[in-house]
Design a protein around this motif. Structure first.
Motif, PDB file in Angstrom:
ATOM      1  N   PHE A   1     -13.178  15.643 -17.335  1.00 49.07           N
ATOM      2  CA  PHE A   1     -12.818  14.235 -17.485  1.00 49.07           C
ATOM      3  C   PHE A   1     -12.636  13.618 -16.106  1.00 49.07           C
ATOM      4  CE2 PHE A   1     -11.069  15.833 -21.617  1.00 49.07           C
ATOM      5  CZ  PHE A   1     -11.902  15.079 -22.440  1.00 49.07           C
ATOM      6  N   ASP A   2     -13.444  12.614 -15.788  1.00 52.19           N
ATOM      7  CA  ASP A   2     -13.396  12.003 -14.462  1.00 52.19           C
ATOM      8  C   ASP A   2     -12.047  11.377 -14.145  1.00 52.19           C
ATOM      9  OD1 ASP A   2     -15.977  12.752 -13.957  1.00 52.19           O
ATOM     10  OD2 ASP A   2     -16.857  10.780 -14.341  1.00 52.19           O
ATOM     11  N   GLU A   3     -11.336  10.897 -15.171  1.00 53.37           N
ATOM     12  CA  GLU A   3     -10.080  10.195 -14.921  1.00 53.37           C
ATOM     13  C   GLU A   3      -8.916  11.136 -14.635  1.00 53.37           C
ATOM     14  OE1 GLU A   3     -10.623  10.302 -19.469  1.00 53.37           O
ATOM     15  OE2 GLU A   3     -11.851  10.128 -17.653  1.00 53.37           O
ATOM     16  N   LEU A   4      -9.083  12.443 -14.882  1.00 54.04           N
ATOM     17  CA  LEU A   4      -8.039  13.416 -14.597  1.00 54.04           C
ATOM     18  C   LEU A   4      -8.159  13.949 -13.183  1.00 54.04           C
ATOM     19  CD1 LEU A   4      -7.993  15.581 -17.861  1.00 54.04           C
ATOM     20  CD2 LEU A   4      -6.597  13.587 -17.312  1.00 54.04           C
ATOM     21  N   THR A   5      -7.059  14.464 -12.654  1.00 49.00           N
ATOM     22  CA  THR A   5      -7.136  15.214 -11.412  1.00 49.00           C
ATOM     23  C   THR A   5      -7.634  16.616 -11.737  1.00 49.00           C
ATOM     24  OG1 THR A   5      -4.900  16.136 -11.532  1.00 49.00           O
ATOM     25  CG2 THR A   5      -5.148  13.936 -10.537  1.00 49.00           C
ATOM     26  N   GLY A   6      -8.031  17.350 -10.706  1.00 49.25           N
ATOM     27  CA  GLY A   6      -8.472  18.714 -10.933  1.00 49.25           C
ATOM     28  C   GLY A   6      -7.390  19.560 -11.584  1.00 49.25           C
ATOM     29  N   ARG A   7      -6.158  19.411 -11.100  1.00 54.74           N
ATOM     30  CA  ARG A   7      -5.056  20.178 -11.666  1.00 54.74           C
ATOM     31  C   ARG A   7      -4.804  19.789 -13.125  1.00 54.74           C
ATOM     32  NH1 ARG A   7      -1.359  22.681  -8.627  1.00 54.74           N
ATOM     33  NH2 ARG A   7      -1.697  21.218  -6.890  1.00 54.74           N
ATOM     34  N   GLU A   8      -4.841  18.491 -13.421  1.00 58.89           N
ATOM     35  CA  GLU A   8      -4.624  18.031 -14.791  1.00 58.89           C
ATOM     36  C   GLU A   8      -5.709  18.550 -15.727  1.00 58.89           C
ATOM     37  OE1 GLU A   8      -2.381  13.761 -13.869  1.00 58.89           O
ATOM     38  OE2 GLU A   8      -4.568  13.859 -14.098  1.00 58.89           O
ATOM     39  N   GLN A   9      -6.948  18.584 -15.249  1.00 63.94           N
ATOM     40  CA  GLN A   9      -8.045  19.108 -16.067  1.00 63.94           C
ATOM     41  C   GLN A   9      -7.786  20.564 -16.446  1.00 63.94           C
ATOM     42  OE1 GLN A   9     -11.008  17.664 -17.206  1.00 63.94           O
ATOM     43  NE2 GLN A   9     -11.523  19.605 -18.203  1.00 63.94           N
ATOM     44  N   LEU A  10      -7.373  21.362 -15.474  1.00 62.01           N
ATOM     45  CA  LEU A  10      -7.131  22.775 -15.733  1.00 62.01           C
ATOM     46  C   LEU A  10      -5.902  22.980 -16.623  1.00 62.01           C
ATOM     47  CD1 LEU A  10      -7.910  24.187 -12.177  1.00 62.01           C
ATOM     48  CD2 LEU A  10      -9.406  24.174 -14.186  1.00 62.01           C
ATOM     49  N   GLU A  11      -4.874  22.175 -16.414  1.00 61.41           N
ATOM     50  CA  GLU A  11      -3.692  22.260 -17.273  1.00 61.41           C
ATOM     51  C   GLU A  11      -4.049  21.915 -18.718  1.00 61.41           C
ATOM     52  OE1 GLU A  11      -0.238  21.166 -13.962  1.00 61.41           O
ATOM     53  OE2 GLU A  11      -1.078  19.610 -15.279  1.00 61.41           O
TER      54      GLU A  11
END
Length: 273
Positions: A91-101
């Motif tokens: 998801f482009d709107e997430l940060t990398g950390r948020e994507q993994l979480e």
């Protein structure tokens, strides 16, 4: 019928999109703890095969099993597999950390364990300083790293990687190859599709060449190149060129992939994001 315990097995696995045959009665077996190098030109059916094996595309005919479980039972195979498509599902709107979480929570990983794994993988791929930036601002290589971490985060037994070094600089690509080697050292299985033959020569235990939906040759890299010793070439590239030389051009990749996307929507199947 009693089944064996191979990591991946297919019998007569076939996928048609209208009159187009993308994969034609594919029979293959992949043992646990090995790297299977899956080669073929664009349009050969490699991505369609991987999507069938990960339950994202429904076969037209034939059967396939992941660690004894039929791929038709998505719930049964879900925990056992990780999949990195050529375009990472992020998801482009997430940060990398948020994507993994987010992905880790979908996999029901405990919060503390998830955080530890994320920190370790971000460090390994040199993404710690960029972990809290939006993915929309990431380069292709950074998106690829996040996609690979996402595929490995839940420590699946069997990992499907479609062009995992695409867009990576040499240092990052080396890290990916080291990760693949580490996975098999610890008993995991890797089904690897790539156009970089040197990667297959370095890592693969078995190589299969798919052309126009047919598995035209299969064997260890050494065994395949040994077949060419009486001819001018002795590299895996020579083998690849030899076994595909007398075939006509395969269908454009975009034709098969667009048809596959439409078929998947009709099947009601969506990829985990």
């Amino acid at each position: 019928m009693t089944r064996n315990t191979d990591a991946i097995e297919t019998r007569g696995l076939t996928k048609r999109f209208g009159t187009e045959i993308a994969v034609d009665e594919l029979d293959l077996t992949v043992e646990h703890g090995t790297v299977y190098g899956f080669l073929g030109p664009n349009g050969a059916g490699k991505t369609t095969t991987m999507r069938m094996l990960t339950s994202l595309t429904q076969p037209t005919d034939g059967e396939a099993w992941i660690d004894e479980n039929p791929v038709s039972d998505r719930d049964a195979i879900r925990a056992s597999i990780g999949y990195l498509p050529e375009e990472p599902p992020v998801f482009d709107e997430l940060t990398g950390r948020e994507q993994l979480e987010y992905f880790g929570r979908l996999r029901d990983l405990p919060a503390a364990e998830l955080e530890t794994r994320i920190v370790d993988w971000l460090n390994r791929f040199d993404l710690t300083d960029d972990a809290d930036k939006r993915i929309d601002d990431y380069s292709k290589g950074m998106r690829q790293k996040i996609g690979l971490i996402q595929a490995l985060l839940h420590e699946p037994d069997i990992v499907f990687l479609d062009e995992p070094t695409s867009g990576l600089d040499p240092r990052a690509a080396r890290t990916v190859l080291d990760v693949i080697a580490d996975l098999t050292d610890h008993g995991h299985t890797v089904f690897l599709s790539t156009h970089i033959l040197s990667v297959v020569e370095e890592l693969a235990d078995v190589v299969g060449v798919l052309y126009e939906g047919d598995l035209v040759t299969e064997g260890s890299p050494a065994a395949l190149t040994a077949r060419m010793e009486a001819e001018e070439g002795t590299t895996l590239e020579d083998v690849f060129l030899s076994v595909t030389a007398e075939r006509g051009p395969a269908a454009p990749e975009s034709v098969v992939e667009n048809a596959g996307d439409a078929s998947d929507r009709q099947d009601g199947r969506v990829e985990d994001r």
